[in-house]
Motif scaffolding. Structure first.
Motif, short mmCIF file in Angstrom:
data_model
loop_
_atom_site.label_atom_id
_atom_site.label_comp_id
_atom_site.label_asym_id
_atom_site.label_seq_id
_atom_site.Cartn_x
_atom_site.Cartn_y
_atom_site.Cartn_z
N ILE A 63 1.07 -1.11 -0.07
CA ILE A 63 -0.08 -0.05 -0.04
C ILE A 63 0.80 1.07 0.20
N ALA A 64 2.10 1.17 -0.20
CA ALA A 64 2.94 2.25 -0.08
C ALA A 64 2.75 3.12 -1.38
N LEU A 65 2.01 2.82 -2.22
CA LEU A 65 1.73 3.37 -3.55
C LEU A 65 0.56 4.62 -3.22
N LEU A 66 -0.32 4.19 -2.06
CA LEU A 66 -1.54 5.19 -2.09
C LEU A 66 -1.41 6.67 -1.69
N PRO A 67 -0.28 6.85 -0.77
CA PRO A 67 0.20 8.45 -0.69
C PRO A 67 0.50 9.16 -1.84
N LYS A 68 0.95 8.52 -2.78
CA LYS A 68 1.31 8.88 -4.06
C LYS A 68 0.24 9.35 -4.99
N LEU A 69 -0.70 8.96 -4.84
CA LEU A 69 -1.94 9.32 -5.80
C LEU A 69 -2.88 10.15 -5.18
N SER A 70 -3.61 10.94 -6.10
CA SER A 70 -4.43 11.90 -5.69
C SER A 70 -5.90 11.37 -5.51
N ASP A 75 -9.86 7.66 -8.03
CA ASP A 75 -11.39 7.53 -8.52
C ASP A 75 -11.25 7.06 -10.06
N ALA A 76 -10.31 7.29 -10.79
CA ALA A 76 -10.17 7.18 -12.09
C ALA A 76 -10.07 5.60 -12.06
N PHE A 77 -8.97 5.19 -11.32
CA PHE A 77 -8.82 3.74 -11.35
C PHE A 77 -10.10 2.70 -10.97
N VAL A 78 -10.95 3.29 -9.93
CA VAL A 78 -11.69 2.76 -9.51
C VAL A 78 -12.78 2.65 -10.54
N GLU A 79 -13.41 3.68 -11.38
CA GLU A 79 -14.17 3.64 -12.34
C GLU A 79 -13.69 2.67 -13.36
N TYR A 111 -9.08 3.38 -1.31
CA TYR A 111 -10.13 3.25 -2.46
C TYR A 111 -11.48 2.38 -2.55
N MET A 112 -11.40 1.69 -1.63
CA MET A 112 -12.53 0.83 -1.28
C MET A 112 -13.63 1.63 -0.74
N GLU A 113 -13.54 3.01 -0.14
CA GLU A 113 -14.57 3.99 0.00
C GLU A 113 -15.04 4.33 -1.26
N LEU A 114 -14.18 4.29 -2.37
CA LEU A 114 -14.76 4.92 -3.46
C LEU A 114 -15.69 3.88 -4.21
N VAL A 115 -15.23 2.51 -4.20
CA VAL A 115 -15.94 1.37 -4.67
C VAL A 115 -17.35 1.33 -4.03
N ALA A 116 -17.19 1.40 -2.84
CA ALA A 116 -18.52 1.30 -2.03
C ALA A 116 -19.53 2.35 -2.16
N GLN A 117 -19.07 3.31 -2.42
CA GLN A 117 -19.87 4.71 -2.97
C GLN A 117 -20.61 4.25 -4.34
N ARG A 118 -19.59 4.02 -5.37
CA ARG A 118 -20.04 3.60 -6.64
C ARG A 118 -21.17 2.54 -6.64
#
Length: 205
Positions: A63-70, A75-79, A111-118
């Motif tokens: 998950i070291a990647l996560l702080p690097k992403l806006s 959101d684009a990834f989840v979509e 990003y799971m928050e974004l998934v759950a919302q969508r």
């Protein structure tokens, strides 16, 4: 009053693949992170895992990647993930009326928050973290069951197991999660005590 719940795993259950690795692949393709950063993160996580025997250390490398992403990038990834890798037949079951829906995943909350919302889930249980550091246990196995019990108690839910349903790709690992429901479904596999649901739509993307 008893409530009916639907509990879903995410990786290989609602989408075809392991979402954190798909995120790395997506971010590298987009040029959001460098290949060297990916190598360094996984090596660091692997070394700490070997030294401590704690999978959480490996997870932090993942998950070291996560702080690097806006937020916009995630959101684009989840979509794209849901569109290209989602299992439509399984995703459609979320919309069945009369159920409290719970997404219960070992994937990171960011990003799971974004998934759950969508997808319109009522509740989300995911691996908690602050940036690239875990703030709790990896949400898998018995931890899923513990956090589900906590949610039911907090929200004063009297779950009716007879009418409730659970969905997983891994009955062995998600057995504790599925123990709250009598109706259990396994995705693209067969397992004793589970009804098989097949959907390979996302595998060709």
């Amino acid at each position: 009053m008893k409530v009916k719940v639907k509990i879903y795993d995410f990786d290989h259950t609602l989408v075809d693949g392991d979402s954190i690795f798909l995120l790395w692949k997506y971010a590298l393709k987009k040029g959001w992170v460098s290949p060297w950063f990916a190598i360094k993160s996984f090596l660091k996580g692997g070394i700490f895992y070997c030294m401590t025997g704690r999978f959480e250390k490996m997870k932090e490398g993942m998950i070291a990647l996560l702080p690097k992403l806006s937020q916009e990038e995630m959101d684009a990834f989840v979509e794209d993930l849901l569109r290209e890798k989602g299992f439509p037949a399984i995703l459609s079951t979320i919309e069945e009326e009369g159920y409290v829906t719970i997404l219960c995943s070992a994937s990171p909350k960011a990003y799971m928050e974004l998934v759950a919302q969508r997808l319109g889930f009522d509740y989300l249980i995911a691996t908690e973290h602050q940036g690239g550091k875990l703030t709790g246990k990896n949400n898998t196995g018995e931890e899923k069951a513990r956090r589900l019990r906590e949610l039911f108690q907090t929200m004063d839910m009297d779950v009716d197991p007879t009418l409730s349903k659970s969905y997983t790709d891994n009955p062995k690992k998600d057995g504790p999660m599925c123990s709250f429901t009598n109706q259990r479904f396994v995705i693209n596999k067969t397992a004793e005590g589970y009804v098989t649901l097949n959907d390979t739509s996302g595998t060709s993307a």
